[in-house]
Design a protein around this motif. Structure first.
Motif, PDB file in Angstrom:
ATOM      1  N   UNK A 197     -18.958  20.022   0.945  1.00 49.56           N
ATOM      2  CA  UNK A 197     -20.166  19.592   2.024  1.00 49.56           C
ATOM      3  C   UNK A 197     -20.698  18.441   1.945  1.00 49.56           C
ATOM      4  N   UNK A 198     -20.782  17.341   1.992  1.00 48.93           N
ATOM      5  CA  UNK A 198     -21.824  16.088   1.895  1.00 48.93           C
ATOM      6  C   UNK A 198     -23.075  16.631   2.859  1.00 48.93           C
ATOM      7  N   UNK A 199     -24.035  16.473   2.302  1.00 46.17           N
ATOM      8  CA  UNK A 199     -25.309  16.640   3.434  1.00 46.17           C
ATOM      9  C   UNK A 199     -26.607  15.802   3.052  1.00 46.17           C
ATOM     10  N   UNK A 200     -27.173  15.824   4.212  1.00 52.01           N
ATOM     11  CA  UNK A 200     -28.329  15.076   4.057  1.00 52.01           C
ATOM     12  C   UNK A 200     -29.355  16.005   4.614  1.00 52.01           C
ATOM     13  N   UNK A 252     -24.157  24.966   2.887  1.00 50.22           N
ATOM     14  CA  UNK A 252     -22.338  25.844   2.027  1.00 50.22           C
ATOM     15  C   UNK A 252     -22.982  27.045   1.691  1.00 50.22           C
ATOM     16  N   UNK A 253     -23.939  27.496   1.687  1.00 52.15           N
ATOM     17  CA  UNK A 253     -24.018  29.586   1.906  1.00 52.15           C
ATOM     18  C   UNK A 253     -23.605  29.785   3.265  1.00 52.15           C
ATOM     19  N   UNK A 269     -14.969  13.918  -5.479  1.00 56.95           N
ATOM     20  CA  UNK A 269     -15.683  14.779  -3.851  1.00 56.95           C
ATOM     21  C   UNK A 269     -14.629  14.654  -2.833  1.00 56.95           C
ATOM     22  N   UNK A 270     -14.385  15.269  -2.361  1.00 56.13           N
ATOM     23  CA  UNK A 270     -13.602  15.380  -1.051  1.00 56.13           C
ATOM     24  C   UNK A 270     -14.128  16.408  -0.006  1.00 56.13           C
ATOM     25  N   UNK A 282     -19.686  16.373   7.307  1.00 52.34           N
ATOM     26  CA  UNK A 282     -21.012  15.850   6.788  1.00 52.34           C
ATOM     27  C   UNK A 282     -22.232  16.471   7.577  1.00 52.34           C
ATOM     28  N   UNK A 283     -23.263  17.259   6.468  1.00 55.26           N
ATOM     29  CA  UNK A 283     -23.563  18.600   7.498  1.00 55.26           C
ATOM     30  C   UNK A 283     -25.228  17.379   7.473  1.00 55.26           C
TER      31      UNK A 283
END
Ligand SMILES: [Zn+2]
Length: 196
Positions: free
Chosen positions: A60-63, A50-51, A33-34, A38-39
């Protein structure tokens, strides 16, 4: 939609469509993953990162947590920030709140919500810090403003993490953005931006 079987059916169909569009879609994603971003967002089901950004998986890396909070003792959030900045080398952290946030509303309405009030206490701090400004507003205006102020406070918290401070000390390119999403029209608005 009813039952988990239909969810699994939907998944199988989705995976099939993805491979039809691009035969190597999953094999490419499976290798690494690249994500560039960060969301940090609210758990609200109406604000999927992402939507609303119209980006595919892998970007998108998500928390997410209730009311998009960045708490200095929250090891889960801090670990996500560290991994995103130091390993994935993201150059943008987006804290995204949204108007109509249930967590913010619960604080404005007051009352007893049980265990979750411990978490919401962080929004109460934002309310207290801005009580003079908020007292001049009423109804939806006050609600919207507290949603915005909460994002701005969480951006400040991200900037104050050791991970971000160290990244800036090393002159890494890292920008922290504060955005708010409107449930009524799907539009994101930038509230603040910090480059260190
Ligand atoms: Zn929310």
């Amino acid at each position: 939609m009813s039952g988990l079987e239909s969810l699994l059916d939907r998944n199988a169909l989705w995976a099939k469509h993805k491979v039809e569009e691009n035969a190597s879609f999953f094999s490419q994603l499976a290798q690494q993953q690249t994500p560039k971003y960060l969301w940090i967002g609210c758990s609200d089901s109406r604000v999927p990162a992402t939507q609303v950004l119209d980006l595919p998986p892998g970007e998108v890396f998500v928390h997410r947590n209730i009311a998009n909070l960045v708490v200095h003792s929250d090891m889960s959030c801090l670990s996500v920030i560290q991994y995103a900045v130091e390993v994935l080398q993201v150059e943008h952290i987006i804290v995204c709140g949204h108007y109509g946030c249930g967590g913010v509303k619960a604080v404005l309405d007051g009352g007893d919500h049980g265990m979750i009030d411990n978490w919401l206490g962080h929004i109460k701090d934002v309310q207290r810090l801005n009580s003079e400004h908020l007292s001049q507003l009423e109804g939806d205006e006050r609600f919207d403003k507290l949603c915005e102020l909460n994002v701005q406070e969480q951006v400040r918290n991200v900037c104050n993490t050791t991970v971000v401070k160290n990244a800036w000390k090393k002159r890494k390119s890292l920008t922290i953005h504060g955005w708010v999403y409107s449930l009524s029209d799907g539009i994101l608005k930038e509230l603040c931006c910090n480059r260190g």
